[in-house]
Design an enzyme around this catalytic site. Structure first.
Site, short mmCIF file in Angstrom:
data_model
loop_
_atom_site.label_atom_id
_atom_site.label_comp_id
_atom_site.label_asym_id
_atom_site.label_seq_id
_atom_site.Cartn_x
_atom_site.Cartn_y
_atom_site.Cartn_z
N ASN A 39 19.11 98.63 -47.23
CA ASN A 39 20.19 97.95 -46.52
C ASN A 39 21.49 98.66 -46.90
O ASN A 39 22.02 98.46 -47.99
CB ASN A 39 20.21 96.47 -46.96
N ARG A 43 17.46 98.08 -42.48
CA ARG A 43 18.20 97.06 -41.75
C ARG A 43 19.21 97.79 -40.87
O ARG A 43 20.00 98.61 -41.35
CB ARG A 43 18.94 96.16 -42.73
N HIS A 82 22.37 88.06 -37.86
CA HIS A 82 21.56 87.31 -38.84
C HIS A 82 20.17 86.99 -38.28
O HIS A 82 19.50 86.08 -38.77
CB HIS A 82 22.21 85.94 -39.20
N LEU A 101 24.21 79.92 -44.10
CA LEU A 101 25.56 79.75 -44.65
C LEU A 101 25.70 80.59 -45.92
O LEU A 101 25.20 80.21 -46.99
CB LEU A 101 25.84 78.27 -44.97
N GLY A 102 26.31 81.76 -45.78
CA GLY A 102 26.54 82.63 -46.94
C GLY A 102 27.99 83.08 -46.88
O GLY A 102 28.87 82.28 -46.53
N ASN A 103 28.25 84.36 -47.19
CA ASN A 103 29.60 84.88 -46.94
C ASN A 103 29.85 84.92 -45.45
O ASN A 103 30.87 84.51 -44.96
CB ASN A 103 29.72 86.28 -47.52
N GLY A 104 28.85 85.46 -44.73
CA GLY A 104 28.84 85.33 -43.28
C GLY A 104 28.03 84.08 -42.94
O GLY A 104 27.10 83.75 -43.67
N ARG A 158 36.13 85.29 -42.41
CA ARG A 158 36.24 85.35 -40.95
C ARG A 158 36.59 83.97 -40.40
O ARG A 158 36.08 82.97 -40.88
CB ARG A 158 34.93 85.81 -40.31
N ILE A 207 25.22 79.57 -49.70
CA ILE A 207 25.79 78.22 -49.73
C ILE A 207 24.71 77.20 -49.34
O ILE A 207 24.51 76.18 -50.01
CB ILE A 207 27.01 78.10 -48.78
N GLY A 208 24.01 77.48 -48.25
CA GLY A 208 22.99 76.54 -47.75
C GLY A 208 21.89 76.26 -48.76
O GLY A 208 21.39 75.14 -48.87
N GLU A 209 21.51 77.30 -49.51
CA GLU A 209 20.41 77.13 -50.48
C GLU A 209 20.86 76.49 -51.78
O GLU A 209 20.09 75.79 -52.45
CB GLU A 209 19.79 78.51 -50.82
N ASN A 210 22.12 76.76 -52.17
CA ASN A 210 22.54 76.41 -53.54
C ASN A 210 23.54 75.27 -53.66
O ASN A 210 23.84 74.86 -54.78
CB ASN A 210 23.16 77.65 -54.21
N GLU A 231 15.40 88.26 -46.11
CA GLU A 231 15.47 89.26 -45.04
C GLU A 231 14.71 90.52 -45.41
O GLU A 231 14.08 91.15 -44.56
CB GLU A 231 16.94 89.59 -44.73
P1 ADP Z 1 26.05 87.18 -48.25
O1 ADP Z 1 26.35 86.56 -46.92
O2 ADP Z 1 27.05 88.18 -48.69
O3 ADP Z 1 24.60 87.60 -48.42
P2 ADP Z 1 25.31 84.93 -49.94
O4 ADP Z 1 24.26 84.47 -48.98
O5 ADP Z 1 24.88 85.40 -51.26
O6 ADP Z 1 26.28 86.00 -49.30
O7 ADP Z 1 26.32 83.70 -50.12
C1 ADP Z 1 27.48 83.81 -50.86
C2 ADP Z 1 28.16 82.45 -50.86
O8 ADP Z 1 27.26 81.49 -51.48
C3 ADP Z 1 29.46 82.42 -51.67
O9 ADP Z 1 30.46 81.69 -50.96
C4 ADP Z 1 29.04 81.66 -52.92
O10 ADP Z 1 30.11 80.96 -53.50
C5 ADP Z 1 28.03 80.70 -52.34
N1 ADP Z 1 27.21 80.09 -53.40
C6 ADP Z 1 26.26 80.66 -54.18
N2 ADP Z 1 25.79 79.76 -55.09
C7 ADP Z 1 26.47 78.61 -54.87
C8 ADP Z 1 26.45 77.32 -55.46
N3 ADP Z 1 25.65 77.03 -56.48
N4 ADP Z 1 27.29 76.37 -54.97
C9 ADP Z 1 28.11 76.66 -53.94
N5 ADP Z 1 28.18 77.85 -53.32
C10 ADP Z 1 27.37 78.81 -53.79
#
Ligand code: ADP
Length: 403
Positions: free
Chosen positions: A7, A89, A179, A208-211, A240, A332-335, A385
């Site tokens: 990637n 990718r 995505h 729900l991540g950075n993107g 964004r 974000i969605g997972e954690n 992915e």
């Molecule tokens: P990318 O889109 O770059 O792959 P990720 O999927 O790793 O990014 O997501 C990054 C985001 O996930 C960041 O905003 C980070 O703060 C958030 N994140 C990771 N762990 C947690 C957590 N335990 N609680 C809240 N947000 C989290």
């Protein structure tokens, strides 16, 4: 088959070495033999390697470019086994690439042609493909897996903008969506978990991540998605803006003395969670600032983020004529149980009731977080992915050999 998954970003290469084959895919027991990344190319690049049963390596090292990075990766993983194929990718496949393909000269030209649509990404992906071909030789097959491909099934009512149709015909202006590899992976996991046939999958996936993007998956196929012509549209993201009124751009040109390129940078890199909070693009930082310091801008950024997700959820349920489940994935969605709870608050009207204990006490491999009586289920499914790219690479190589 050992598949090297690459990637390539603008100044980084992330990789995994994954052992997979038909039996391993069937049993969901593909093996990640090694993973790592080389970031911030330059005299002091960050290098990270991890392999099962070996001490982790974290160091700085001079890495000039993608070719140098891939050379370092190949040298390091040589001891772990042969590489039988490489999966790349690739961000944009345009309308031409609707599924993963084995790379040859014609495919390279096709990816290059799509660079007009993804000038920041496709040229970098091509650099990675060329470097891997040079270093491994043409006997090691290479496969391109496109972020856009899963969304090729969207109907014209989803992918067309209400612009003069000539702009689509002449300039290919339409929703492509991104995505796709993540949304597809999550949909396949859900299908397996529930023992459904592929065409019985009716869900909304929230990456729900950075993107960030949402996808309405109807009868197992992408029906609509929130990212558009570029990844800028849709949900609020780390930096964004997501959806805005396009007239704001003209207004900024006329009244804020900004040039289009500056506005484009503002919308992509200075907006979203970072822009509203004035603090950070990182959700963890904002949650800490909101909960511990009662920072009002951090709270506002999180509230706008969650409300936008709700808006898309409701819209997609209406578009699809109902859905069976909402799936959270991405960092974000997972954690973040707090964000999941904030998004799902008030969704009882759609049949979704979150189980607050399950939401907070979820095992790392995810699971169901809605109450048993919830008619719209809610699950967390960690995305992968790289695994999807490795599996596609295996299947494409096998099919091309069978022909
Ligand atoms: P990318 O889109 O770059 O792959 P990720 O999927 O790793 O990014 O997501 C990054 C985001 O996930 C960041 O905003 C980070 O703060 C958030 N994140 C990771 N762990 C947690 C957590 N335990 N609680 C809240 N947000 C989290």
């Amino acid at each position: 088959m050992n598949i090297l998954v690459l990637n390539c970003g603008s100044s980084s290469v992330r990789f995994q070495l994954i052992a997979t084959d038909a039996a391993l895919i069937e049993r969901d027991s593909d093996l990640c033999l090694a993973r790592g990344h080389l970031e911030r190319f330059g005299p002091e690049s960050l290098v990270s390697f991890r392999a099962e049963g070996q001490p982790a390596i974290e160091r700085t090292e001079a890495v000039a470019d993608h070719r140098a990075a891939i050379e370092i990766i190949l040298r390091w993983i040589k001891s772990l086994g042969d590489i039988h194929a490489v999966g790349h990718r690739v961000v944009h496949g345009g309308e031409r690439f609707q599924q993963s393909v084995r790379i040859d000269e014609e495919v390279l030209a096709g990816i290059e042609a799509c660079a007009e649509l993804a000038p920041l990404h496709n040229p970098v992906n091509l650099r990675g493909i060329r470097a891997a071909t040079e270093l491994l030789g043409t006997d090691v097959p290479q496969v391109a897996v496109f972020d856009t491909a899963f969304h090729a099934t969207m109907p014209d009512t989803s992918y067309l903008y209400a612009l003069p149709l000539e702009l689509y015909q002449k300039h290919h202006i339409r929703r492509y969506g991104f995505h796709g590899t993540s949304h597809r992976y999550v949909a396949e996991r859900y299908q397996k978990l529930k023992g459904l046939s592929p065409d019985a999958v009716n869900i909304i996936t929230l990456h729900l991540g950075n993107g960030c993007s949402a996808c309405a998956i109807k009868n197992g196929k992408s029906f609509d998605t929130s990212m558009g012509f570029t990844p800028l549209e849709g949900l609020v993201m780390g930096t964004r803006c997501g959806d805005i009124d396009p007239s704001i751009i003209e207004h900024l040109v006329a009244h804020a003395d900004m040039r289009p390129a500056e506005i484009d940078a503002l919308l992509n890199f200075d907006s979203g969670l970072l822009g509203v909070s004035g603090l950070s693009n990182d959700m963890r930082t904002l949650l800490d600032a909101d909960i511990e310091q009662h920072n009002p801008r951090a709270r506002l950024a999180i509230d706008i983020f969650c409300q936008r997700v709700k808006k898309y959820l409701g819209g997609y349920i209406a578009e699809m004529g109902g859905a069976d489940a909402v799936i959270f994935t991405g960092g974000i969605g997972e954690n973040s149980p707090v964000i999941r709870a904030r998004i799902c608050k008030g969704l009882e009207c759609l049949g979704l009731t979150l189980d607050s204990v399950r939401n907070f006490e979820l095992p790392p491999n995810g699971g169901e977080i809605s109450t048993p009586g919830s008619s719209l289920k809610c699950l967390v499914i960690p995305t992968n992915e790289e695994l999807m790219i490795a599996r596609d690479t295996f299947l494409v190589v096998e099919n091309s050999r069978a022909r």
